[in-house]
Scaffold this active site. Structure first.
Site, PDB file in Angstrom:
ATOM      1  CB  CYS A 135      41.041  34.974  41.290  1.00 13.25           C
ATOM      2  SG  CYS A 135      40.764  36.289  42.492  1.00 13.25           S
ATOM      3  NE  ARG A 267      43.121  42.469  48.582  1.00 12.64           N
ATOM      4  CZ  ARG A 267      42.624  41.798  47.538  1.00 12.64           C
ATOM      5  NH1 ARG A 267      43.047  40.850  46.865  1.00 12.64           N
ATOM      6  NH2 ARG A 267      41.321  42.327  47.375  1.00 12.64           N
ATOM      7  CG  HIS A 274      44.583  35.246  44.906  1.00 11.80           C
ATOM      8  ND1 HIS A 274      45.414  36.586  45.328  1.00 11.80           N
ATOM      9  CD2 HIS A 274      43.259  35.683  44.645  1.00 11.80           C
ATOM     10  CE1 HIS A 274      44.393  37.549  45.091  1.00 11.80           C
ATOM     11  NE2 HIS A 274      43.084  37.118  44.513  1.00 11.80           N
TER      12      HIS A 274
HETATM   13  N1  HSE Z   1      38.180  39.633  44.150  1.00 12.48           N
HETATM   14  C1  HSE Z   1      39.440  38.804  44.017  1.00 12.48           C
HETATM   15  C2  HSE Z   1      40.416  39.720  44.940  1.00 12.48           C
HETATM   16  C3  HSE Z   1      40.234  39.009  42.784  1.00 12.48           C
HETATM   17  O1  HSE Z   1      40.006  40.486  45.548  1.00 12.48           O
HETATM   18  O2  HSE Z   1      41.624  39.184  45.285  1.00 12.48           O
HETATM   19  C4  HSE Z   1      38.974  38.980  41.464  1.00 12.48           C
HETATM   20  O3  HSE Z   1      38.554  37.329  41.712  1.00 12.48           O
END
Ligand code: HSE
Length: 371
Positions: A135, A267, A274
């Site tokens: 993503c 995160r 995102h």
């Molecule tokens: N790996 C990405 C995440 C989401 O953990 O935000 C999928 O692409």
């Protein structure tokens, strides 16, 4: 009409995919069948026109009747099923949202605004495996598409602020539960209490055994987690590694000059969009006005946000972007710490262009529906 089998339509990415397919009337140009790993034989109403009987997602005979299989079921399913279908000489197209196949030489990472020519060439060559990219990679490439087309990028450092949705639907719920537990910790505090008293209660809740953190293993609400995915030996997280290798694979597939990408993936407590703070080393000096124009006009999805406080706060956040196909790109300015260094801040819905949209569009390419 081509027979298309869809697996994993109930999950996070799958649900968004089905929603988008309805919005774009994609079901009108395919003969859609729905598979389930647990409820075959059951009836579901996904199509407007009729109920569908769920087929068994582990039944190779049913699967191999399809011209195209589109999986949002996750990497374990891909690992378990695809190889056995190919061994049975199934020569249909496999379109996947999971990362498992991305770096295989017989799989193409699809992001058609960037690599449509390569996709067309690969179809003509007989390629059968198509995978949506990570993503952050897809969102970043679309955001700086204008600089890529003009071959201006020497390298990119991407510092990410990734939403809970990237970890899955249950993680989104856990984030909301954490938020509730933090505010709930203040229930017995008087409204006129000092901020230090309020903060103390919140800290106590975050650190207590009662605080829900089964999936994230740490507080995300009111905090952040500076690691996404597995640990690699070189100190990178797997998410950070993907940023470099997938970017290169997509760019090279379409004849663009590849460039290095690295940074830290973090995160944060956003729901489904995102964000990324990019530092871009340009390979030559270029006027900022022209850079802005290149970025803004690169593709129909970039929503360029002028670098001022009011517009940035209003348009350049997960709250502003979630649920939209547009990708906000702003805070574009030359950095003062070196030559030809550009800052860009970009935010995109992780479930749309970050996951469902590239595979939905790949399905339409395979069925010759106008994009
Ligand atoms: N790996 C990405 C995440 C989401 O953990 O935000 C999928 O692409």
């Amino acid at each position: 009409m081509l027979k298309v089998g869809i697996i994993g339509w109930r999950g996070m990415v799958g649900s968004v995919l089905i929603q988008r397919m309805h919005e774009e009337n994609d079901f009108e140009s395919i003969d859609a069948h729905f598979f389930s790993t647990s409820q075959s034989g059951g009836k579901v109403r996904i199509l407007n026109s009729q109920e569908s009987t769920l087929l068994d997602a582990f039944d190779a005979d049913e699967l191999t009747k399809m011209d195209i299989l589109l999986s949002c079921q996750g990497g374990d399913y891909t690992k378990r099923i695809l190889h056995s279908l190919r061994e049975k000489n199934w020569s249909g197209h496999w379109v996947d949202a999971a990362s498992t196949l991305r770096m295989n030489s017989d799989a193409m990472i699809v992001l058609d605004p960037i690599n449509k020519e390569a996709i067309d060439t690969a179809i003509a060559r007989g390629n059968k495996n198509w995978v949506g990219g990570n993503c952050t990679v897809s969102l970043m490439l679309l955001a700086i598409h204008g600089l890529i087309k003009k071959d201006l990028v020497e390298w990119v450092s991407s510092m990410t602020y990734q939403a809970a949705s990237g970890a899955g639907a249950q993680n989104m719920k856990e984030l909301l539960i954490q938020m509730g537990e933090l505010s709930g910790s203040l229930n017995n505090i008087k409204p006129d209490s000092s901020i230090l008293d309020l903060d103390k209660e919140v800290q106590l809740m975050m650190k207590s055994e009662r605080f829900t953190k089964k999936l994230f293993t740490a507080p995300l609400a009111g905090s952040l987690i500076p690691w996404i995915d597995e640990e690699l030996e070189n100190g990178q997280s797997r998410e950070e590694w993907k940023g470099g290798v997938e970017t290169n694979k997509i760019l090279k597939s379409n004849g663009y000059k590849a460039f290095n990408v690295d940074g830290l993936c973090v995160r944060i407590g956003a729901m489904r969009s995102h964000s990324q703070a990019l530092t871009i080393k340009l390979n030559k000096d270029f006027p900022i006005k022209e850079i802005e124009e290149l970025i803004a006009s690169a593709n129909p999805w970039v929503h360029f946000v002028p670098n001022n406080k009011e517009k940035s706060i209003k348009n350049l956040s997960p709250a502003a972007v979630s649920g939209k196909l547009s990708i906000s790109v702003g805070r574009v300015r030359k950095l003062n710490v070196g030559e030809n260094l550009l800052s860009v801040f970009t935010v995109g819905d992780q479930l749309l262009w970050g996951a469902a949209e590239p595979v939905r569009r790949m399905l339409n390419i395979l069925t010759n529906k106008k994009l």
